[in-house]
Motif scaffolding. Structure first.
Motif, PDB file in Angstrom:
ATOM      1  N   SER A 127     -22.074 -66.941 -34.902  1.00 23.59           N
ATOM      2  CA  SER A 127     -21.325 -67.958 -34.150  1.00 23.59           C
ATOM      3  C   SER A 127     -21.525 -69.358 -34.742  1.00 23.59           C
ATOM      4  N   VAL A 128     -22.732 -69.655 -35.214  1.00 25.79           N
ATOM      5  CA  VAL A 128     -22.999 -70.953 -35.844  1.00 25.79           C
ATOM      6  C   VAL A 128     -22.280 -71.021 -37.190  1.00 25.79           C
ATOM      7  N   PHE A 129     -22.332 -69.928 -37.948  1.00 25.33           N
ATOM      8  CA  PHE A 129     -21.677 -69.909 -39.254  1.00 25.33           C
ATOM      9  C   PHE A 129     -20.167 -70.109 -39.125  1.00 25.33           C
TER      10      PHE A 129
ATOM     11  N   PHE B 151     -26.437 -73.359 -44.540  1.00 29.01           N
ATOM     12  CA  PHE B 151     -25.654 -72.709 -43.492  1.00 29.01           C
ATOM     13  C   PHE B 151     -26.510 -71.683 -42.761  1.00 29.01           C
ATOM     14  N   SER B 152     -26.178 -71.489 -41.509  1.00 25.79           N
ATOM     15  CA  SER B 152     -26.897 -70.535 -40.680  1.00 25.79           C
ATOM     16  C   SER B 152     -26.346 -69.134 -40.887  1.00 25.79           C
TER      17      SER B 152
ATOM     18  N   ASP C 193     -26.636 -67.000 -38.434  1.00 25.83           N
ATOM     19  CA  ASP C 193     -26.158 -66.671 -37.094  1.00 25.83           C
ATOM     20  C   ASP C 193     -24.633 -66.752 -37.100  1.00 25.83           C
TER      21      ASP C 193
ATOM     22  N   LYS D 247     -18.596 -71.966 -37.126  1.00 28.02           N
ATOM     23  CA  LYS D 247     -18.353 -73.406 -36.999  1.00 28.02           C
ATOM     24  C   LYS D 247     -18.550 -74.112 -38.338  1.00 28.02           C
ATOM     25  N   GLN D 248     -19.506 -73.650 -39.129  1.00 31.42           N
ATOM     26  CA  GLN D 248     -19.836 -74.286 -40.397  1.00 31.42           C
ATOM     27  C   GLN D 248     -18.936 -73.840 -41.554  1.00 31.42           C
TER      28      GLN D 248
ATOM     29  N   GLU E 279     -28.273 -69.555 -46.611  1.00 36.30           N
ATOM     30  CA  GLU E 279     -29.278 -70.502 -46.125  1.00 36.30           C
ATOM     31  C   GLU E 279     -29.575 -71.552 -47.198  1.00 36.30           C
TER      32      GLU E 279
END
Length: 170
Positions: free
Chosen positions: A18-20, A13-14, A16, A22-23, A9
């Motif tokens: 699924s979000v991570f 970065f998240s 989560d 992507k990041q 964080e």
């Protein structure tokens, strides 16, 4: 798994999953760039530009260590490990008298090192056009002659000589 005990964080970065996913591409591109340029995290901390981000670099260093440990434990590999683990297939290379390589863009130190290794076993000729975007390559080519922007060159890496120089038409 590699980020479980890291404060991602703080990097923006998240946590989560699924979000991570992507990041995470940003992190892996950073790891690949540092690996192919032979720059380690401690070296980065020596530069004033990165000193402001020492906390971030420490987190990235921990993620890198965790990730490479996981790869090693599972007998997996990744492109970021290639610069420290590759071996040239000499038997394959020696089948050729000359290898021609057309380059568009710029080379990493790792790519140039591979080319230099190949040049020990056969002639390597690089065709490259120089423009304002790839001047970084000037440093890699250790030639007696100065290379100029706006020209296309054929350079024999084995003999360290320019074979052909041609002005690029505008």
């Amino acid at each position: 798994e590699a980020i479980n005990n890291c404060d991602i964080e703080a990097l923006g970065f998240s946590r989560d999953f699924s979000v991570f996913l992507k990041q995470s591409d940003y992190i892996f591109k950073f790891f690949l760039e540092t690996a192919t340029q032979y720059v380690d995290f401690d070296q980065l901390l020596q530069y004033d530009t990165y000193a402001l981000y020492s906390d971030h670099l420490e987190i990235l260093k921990k993620i890198y260590q965790n990730y490479t440990n996981i790869l090693e434990q599972n007998n997996f590999t990744d492109n970021i490990l290639l610069p420290s683990a590759y071996k040239l297939n000499k038997q394959y290379i020696t089948q050729y008298d000359t290898i021609n390589i057309a380059i568009d863009g710029y080379l990493t130190k790792f790519e140039y090192m591979i080319i230099q290794d190949i040049a020990k076993y056969c002639d390597v000729v690089i065709d490259i056009s120089f423009n304002q975007y790839n001047t970084k390559n000037f440093v890699l080519f250790n030639l007696q002659e100065e290379l100029e922007i706006g020209y296309k060159y054929s350079i024999n890496i084995t003999t360290n000589k320019i074979i052909k120089k041609q002005q690029i038409k505008q």
